[in-house]
Design a protein around this motif. Structure first.
Motif, PDB file in Angstrom:
ATOM      1  N   LYS A  12       0.846  -1.193   0.000  1.00 39.95           N
ATOM      2  CA  LYS A  12       0.000   0.000   0.000  1.00 39.95           C
ATOM      3  C   LYS A  12       0.875   1.234   0.000  1.00 39.95           C
ATOM      4  O   LYS A  12       2.042   1.196   0.395  1.00 39.95           O
ATOM      5  CB  LYS A  12      -0.955   0.019   1.189  1.00 39.95           C
ATOM      6  N   LEU A  19      -4.681   6.819   2.461  1.00 39.01           N
ATOM      7  CA  LEU A  19      -4.415   5.660   1.623  1.00 39.01           C
ATOM      8  C   LEU A  19      -4.758   6.013   0.180  1.00 39.01           C
ATOM      9  O   LEU A  19      -5.895   6.380  -0.117  1.00 39.01           O
ATOM     10  CB  LEU A  19      -5.257   4.464   2.083  1.00 39.01           C
ATOM     11  N   SER A  22      -3.698   0.425  -2.815  1.00 41.22           N
ATOM     12  CA  SER A  22      -3.490  -0.777  -2.016  1.00 41.22           C
ATOM     13  C   SER A  22      -3.781  -1.995  -2.872  1.00 41.22           C
ATOM     14  O   SER A  22      -4.744  -1.989  -3.650  1.00 41.22           O
ATOM     15  CB  SER A  22      -4.428  -0.739  -0.807  1.00 41.22           C
TER      16      SER A  22
END
Length: 145
Positions: A12, A19, A22
């Motif tokens: 990731k 984020l 991923s």
């Protein structure tokens, strides 16, 4: 163009604790673009990586590509791969592409990987990224075109 590929069980990338990409089993690709590269280089490297046999078959031999393994791909730009480290104590980036050229070819590379039928996730170009991975093997190769 340089692709540092790592077979991963997961990977990731985050930017400022967000984020941005991923994947599960597949390839983490750190991509370095040099000033001599063009769209043909991006297409050639994408084709080569997509079909590079780094995943085990039923006999535990590296005979399967990421396509065969139905893996995912996480592509992260990394201009430091274009560094000249042959002398001195500081890398030279004179062979690295300009940011505009590198970003364009990074996008072309990602599009070419997706055209192979692969699920492609990306980092954020030119951002300060944190990359986490679990290298499966470990298996790591540097491919250049």
């Amino acid at each position: 163009m340089i692709g540092l590929i790592q077979r991963v069980s997961r990977a990731k990338v985050t930017v400022a604790d967000e984020l941005v990409g991923s994947i599960g089993p597949g390839l983490l690709i750190l991509l370095g673009v040099e000033h001599k590269d063009d769209e043909a280089s991006a297409a050639k490297l994408a084709q080569r990586i997509a079909n590079y046999r780094v995943f085990s078959d039923v006999e535990d031999k590296m005979n399967n590509s990421v396509i065969d393994a139905q893996g995912e791909v996480l592509v992260v730009s990394q201009f430091t791969l274009a560094a000249d480290t042959r002398k001195g104590r500081r890398p030279s980036f004179s062979s690295a592409a300009t940011p505009d050229q590198a970003q364009h070819l990074y996008q072309v590379f990602c599009e070419q990987m997706a055209a192979q039928g692969l699920p492609v996730k990306t980092g954020r170009f030119a951002a300060d990224m944190q990359v986490e991975l679990v290298n499966d093997g470990p298996v790591t190769f540097e491919l250049k075109v």
